[in-house]
Design a protein around this motif. Structure first.
Motif, PDB file in Angstrom:
ATOM      1  N   ILE A  81       0.872  -1.173   0.000  1.00  0.00           N
ATOM      2  CA  ILE A  81       0.000   0.000   0.000  1.00  0.00           C
ATOM      3  C   ILE A  81       0.910   1.223   0.000  1.00  0.00           C
ATOM      4  N   LEU A  82       0.860   2.022  -1.056  1.00  0.00           N
ATOM      5  CA  LEU A  82       1.743   3.166  -1.222  1.00  0.00           C
ATOM      6  C   LEU A  82       0.932   4.450  -1.076  1.00  0.00           C
ATOM      7  N   MET A  83       1.341   5.330  -0.154  1.00  0.00           N
ATOM      8  CA  MET A  83       0.569   6.540   0.112  1.00  0.00           C
ATOM      9  C   MET A  83       1.475   7.768   0.033  1.00  0.00           C
ATOM     10  N   THR A  84       0.964   8.825  -0.594  1.00  0.00           N
ATOM     11  CA  THR A  84       1.684  10.095  -0.653  1.00  0.00           C
ATOM     12  C   THR A  84       0.698  11.249  -0.642  1.00  0.00           C
ATOM     13  N   ASP A  85       1.185  12.422  -0.229  1.00  0.00           N
ATOM     14  CA  ASP A  85       0.334  13.616  -0.303  1.00  0.00           C
ATOM     15  C   ASP A  85       0.873  14.607  -1.327  1.00  0.00           C
ATOM     16  N   GLY A  86       1.891  14.215  -2.087  1.00  0.00           N
ATOM     17  CA  GLY A  86       2.436  15.164  -3.052  1.00  0.00           C
ATOM     18  C   GLY A  86       3.364  14.509  -4.052  1.00  0.00           C
ATOM     19  N   GLU A  87       3.912  15.333  -4.917  1.00  0.00           N
ATOM     20  CA  GLU A  87       4.791  14.873  -5.987  1.00  0.00           C
ATOM     21  C   GLU A  87       6.116  14.381  -5.422  1.00  0.00           C
ATOM     22  N   PHE A  88       6.617  13.264  -5.943  1.00  0.00           N
ATOM     23  CA  PHE A  88       7.955  12.807  -5.597  1.00  0.00           C
ATOM     24  C   PHE A  88       8.947  13.832  -6.161  1.00  0.00           C
ATOM     25  N   ASN A  89       9.807  14.383  -5.306  1.00  0.00           N
ATOM     26  CA  ASN A  89      10.645  15.506  -5.758  1.00  0.00           C
ATOM     27  C   ASN A  89      12.097  15.426  -5.327  1.00  0.00           C
ATOM     28  N   THR A  90      12.530  14.307  -4.747  1.00  0.00           N
ATOM     29  CA  THR A  90      13.892  14.201  -4.235  1.00  0.00           C
ATOM     30  C   THR A  90      14.513  12.881  -4.657  1.00  0.00           C
ATOM     31  N   ALA A  91      15.732  12.952  -5.193  1.00  0.00           N
ATOM     32  CA  ALA A  91      16.451  11.753  -5.610  1.00  0.00           C
ATOM     33  C   ALA A  91      17.938  11.968  -5.393  1.00  0.00           C
TER      34      ALA A  91
END
Length: 452
Positions: free
Chosen positions: A349-359
């Motif tokens: 179960i993958l949950m986020t509240d925003g754009e992935f922005n760090t790598a």
């Protein structure tokens, strides 16, 4: 004579008069329309009732199979439970409780299945011609009850944008779903185990810190393999010391680099990196697979919102928590089982509240633009999801108050394809909706684990 002539004239006029044809034609057409409408109404009535009765019987059989699986009821009690559940939930559409009949419940102890047949008789709204004024509707359902194990990894967003009410909503929803997954289990031999993977700029690996290669300078290549001799044979323990005697700055990990970046290879093959540029490590550590409700809730209660969104790193560690290849470096009670479609179901179960922005992996020594990191994080996330799905891991995704188009797209891409009424991608606009999404996912996982 004149009277006779007038009569003949009127008869001729009557014979040639066509002024009433429209009324006759209208009457004929209206009769056909009414009959057609009646048939359509009857069809809709039958279809709706059949659908509602089928859904109620599916739920009754699935619930009974679950209770048989967990040992909550004995096989001899199945009839009564199916009937009670059916009566309580089967009155939708045009069916009334007193006209719902449970025709048959069959427990096949060899095949370990529960099957049932139910029927109801409804009065048609528009009986036409010589058709019957009522219709008997019959449905069937079957579900497995078995010792199939369930392993679930929950990736939860604790970045800075989750601060305040959103984090509290997440903690409430996550705590509730822990109860839903683990209630009524055999504590000695649990059927369901959960892992919690909180993430921000990185993932705090907690007891798994010894499998993380701490970089001391910029690196792009393969991390070293884990030296098994340096592992504590009785299980990993927290240590801030590296093998060379220097101090570990924290227990966080970024991406694995090199040829094993998009695999679940054991850290004995290639350790996971801690990029030397990492500036923030979330305080809440991951919790490997367990059925210990108090431990899971303590992990959730320790969440503190801060940092950026490296969602692909959370996905990576969710995979590791489900991978049998990691069994020998995990604590004894947290070792994943070997994948077996009939015996073990693995879910993320993958949950986020925003754009992935760090790598970090692939980002030049001096960093890159924020947009560049976002693109890398998204691409890595989608690649990891595809590799997980190839291994039979079923993925559910939840966007919490998402506004960015890219954030929605990566969650949609990561989600497994829907199966009938079971959906895999959710958007939640409030804490209540987040709670409802987690509960629906828990129910879907249970159903996928036992429904036939």
């Amino acid at each position: 004579m004149r009277a006779k002539t007038g009569l003949c004239s009127r008869l001729r006029n009557f014979g040639t008069d066509r002024s009433g044809n429209f009324a006759l034609a209208t009457a004929a057409v209206m009769s056909a329309l009414v009959a057609g409408g009646g048939f359509a109404l009857n069809l809709a009535q039958v279809t709706l009732t059949r659908s509602n009765l089928s859904n109620a019987l599916d739920a009754a059989v699935t619930s009974t199979a679950r209770d048989l699986t967990t040992g909550k009821i004995a096989p001899d009690d199945a009839d009564a439970l199916v009937l009670a559940f059916l009566k309580a939930n089967g009155t939708g559409g045009f069916a009334s409780q007193d006209r719902i009949t449970l025709d048959r419940v069959t427990i096949d102890r060899q095949a370990r299945t529960v099957s049932a047949v139910a029927s109801t008789e409804i009065d048609l709204a528009f009986p036409v011609f010589n058709a019957a004024a009522s219709r008997l509707i019959r449905v069937e359902s079957k579900a497995l009850y078995s010792d199939r194990k369930i392993e679930v990894a929950m990736m939860l967003d604790i970045t800075g944008s989750m601060n305040g009410r959103k984090l509290r909503d997440l903690q409430t929803a996550a705590g509730n779903v822990v109860d839903t997954f683990l209630a009524g289990q055999n504590a000695i031999d649990p059927r369901v185990r959960l892992a919690i993977v909180p993430y921000a700029d990185a993932v705090n690996t907690g007891v798994l810190a010894p499998v993380v290669h701490v970089e001391t300078e910029f690196a792009t290549g393969e991390p070293p393999a884990l030296d098994g001799a340096k592992l504590v044979s009785a299980g990993l323990r927290r240590s801030r010391r590296l093998p060379d005697g220097s101090r570990r700055p924290d227990s966080c990990a970024t991406e694995r680099k090199g040829a094993q970046q998009f695999s679940d290879a054991s850290p004995r093959t290639a350790m996971v990196n801690r990029d030397y540029r990492l500036a923030f490590c979330p305080s809440a550590a991951l919790e490997p697979l367990t059925a210990d409700v108090s431990r899971l809730k303590a992990t959730i209660g320790a969440f503190r919102a801060s940092g950026y969104t490296a969602g692909h790193i959370g996905i990576q560690w969710s995979w590791y928590m489900l991978s049998r290849k990691w069994a020998d470096v995990l604590p004894a009670g947290s070792r994943p089982l070997a994948h077996n479609a009939k015996k073990v179901g693995k879910f993320a179960i993958l949950m986020t509240d925003g754009e992935f922005n760090t790598a970090f992996a692939g980002v030049p020594r001096r960093g890159a633009t924020k947009g560049g990191q976002a693109g890398r994080s998204r691409n890595q996330a989608e690649r990891l999801c595809e590799e997980m799905k190839k291994q039979g891991i079923e993925i559910f995704t939840v966007g919490f108050q998402l506004r960015q188009r890219n954030a929605k797209q990566v969650m949609q891409a990561c989600a497994s394809p829907d199966r009938g009424s079971i959906r895999h991608y959710f958007e939640a606009a409030s804490g209540q909706e987040l709670d409802a999404a987690f509960q629906e996912i828990a129910g879907s996982i249970e159903r996928l684990a036992i429904i036939k």
